[in-house]
Every structure is written in C-alpha cells, then in structure tokens.
Design a protein around this motif. Structure first.
Motif, mmCIF file in Angstrom:
data_model
loop_
_atom_site.group_PDB
_atom_site.id
_atom_site.type_symbol
_atom_site.label_atom_id
_atom_site.label_comp_id
_atom_site.label_asym_id
_atom_site.label_seq_id
_atom_site.Cartn_x
_atom_site.Cartn_y
_atom_site.Cartn_z
ATOM 1 N N VAL A 85 -0.178 6.210 -7.494
ATOM 2 C CA VAL A 85 -1.521 6.747 -7.714
ATOM 3 C C VAL A 85 -1.480 8.274 -7.715
ATOM 4 O O VAL A 85 -2.145 8.925 -8.542
ATOM 5 N N ALA A 86 -0.706 8.867 -6.829
ATOM 6 C CA ALA A 86 -0.592 10.333 -6.776
ATOM 7 C C ALA A 86 0.006 10.877 -8.062
ATOM 8 O O ALA A 86 -0.463 11.887 -8.603
ATOM 9 N N ILE A 87 1.024 10.215 -8.597
ATOM 10 C CA ILE A 87 1.648 10.665 -9.838
ATOM 11 C C ILE A 87 0.672 10.515 -11.007
ATOM 12 O O ILE A 87 0.569 11.399 -11.864
ATOM 13 N N LEU B 154 0.821 -1.201 0.000
ATOM 14 C CA LEU B 154 0.000 0.000 0.000
ATOM 15 C C LEU B 154 0.860 1.258 0.000
ATOM 16 O O LEU B 154 0.575 2.224 -0.720
ATOM 17 N N LYS B 155 1.960 1.231 0.771
ATOM 18 C CA LYS B 155 2.857 2.393 0.822
ATOM 19 C C LYS B 155 3.551 2.616 -0.513
ATOM 20 O O LYS B 155 3.861 3.738 -0.863
#
Length: 101
Positions: free
Chosen positions: A11-13, A4-5
C-alpha cells in the motif's frame, strides 16, 4: 497479522507511485500551458516556430507614406533639438512676406 504486515509495504508503494504520478502530471500540465501562452505571445509579435524548430520572424507591412511621415518626424525633432535658437513663447510659425509684417 502476518497478512497485514505484508500488505502495508504494498500500500505504501502504491501511494508513493500515485503521488509521483500526480506530480509528473501537474508538471506536464504547467509546461503545456506555458508553451501555449508563449506561442500565443510570439504570434502576436509576428514570430512563429517552424516545424524544424527555427524561429520565423514576420515583417509588418508599412505603407511608403507612413514610412516617409515617420522619417520626416524624426528628422524634424532632431533638427529642433539641435538648434541653438532660443525658444519662443508662442509656437505659431511666423511667416513674413517681403515688405509686410
């Protein structure tokens, strides 16, 4: 938890790139619309951009009679405005034939 980390930055990029792509797309659409509307307005005024980027200005055809009428109208207005004669109340022309009133 470790998986997950490592996915959060990915996902942010992807979201950031999507937002940037959307902003660029909207800017492109607005620029296209402005260009199209400007071209239409110029064409209504007999102006057009050529393939080489130069501006071509068309001249509206004017009949000789229209030209003479417009010129005569301007000259008559200038003559009337430059006249020092007092203004008459009635605007009818007064013609007199010799001996008659």
């Amino acid at each position: 938890m470790s998986l997950l980390k490592s996915l959060v930055p990915l996902v942010a990029i992807i979201l950031l790139l999507g937002v940037i792509a959307f902003v660029i797309f909207v800017a492109y659409q607005v620029a296209n619309d402005v260009g199209t509307k400007t071209k239409e307005k110029l064409e209504r005024k007999n102006m057009a951009f050529g393939k080489d980027g130069g501006l071509t200005v068309g001249v509206k055809a004017r009949k000789n009679e229209e030209y003479v009428d417009k010129t005569q109208s301007v000259l008559v207005k200038a003559w009337n405005l430059s006249s020092n004669a007092p203004k008459r109340k009635d605007s009818r022309p007064r013609l007199s034939v010799s001996g008659r009133k």
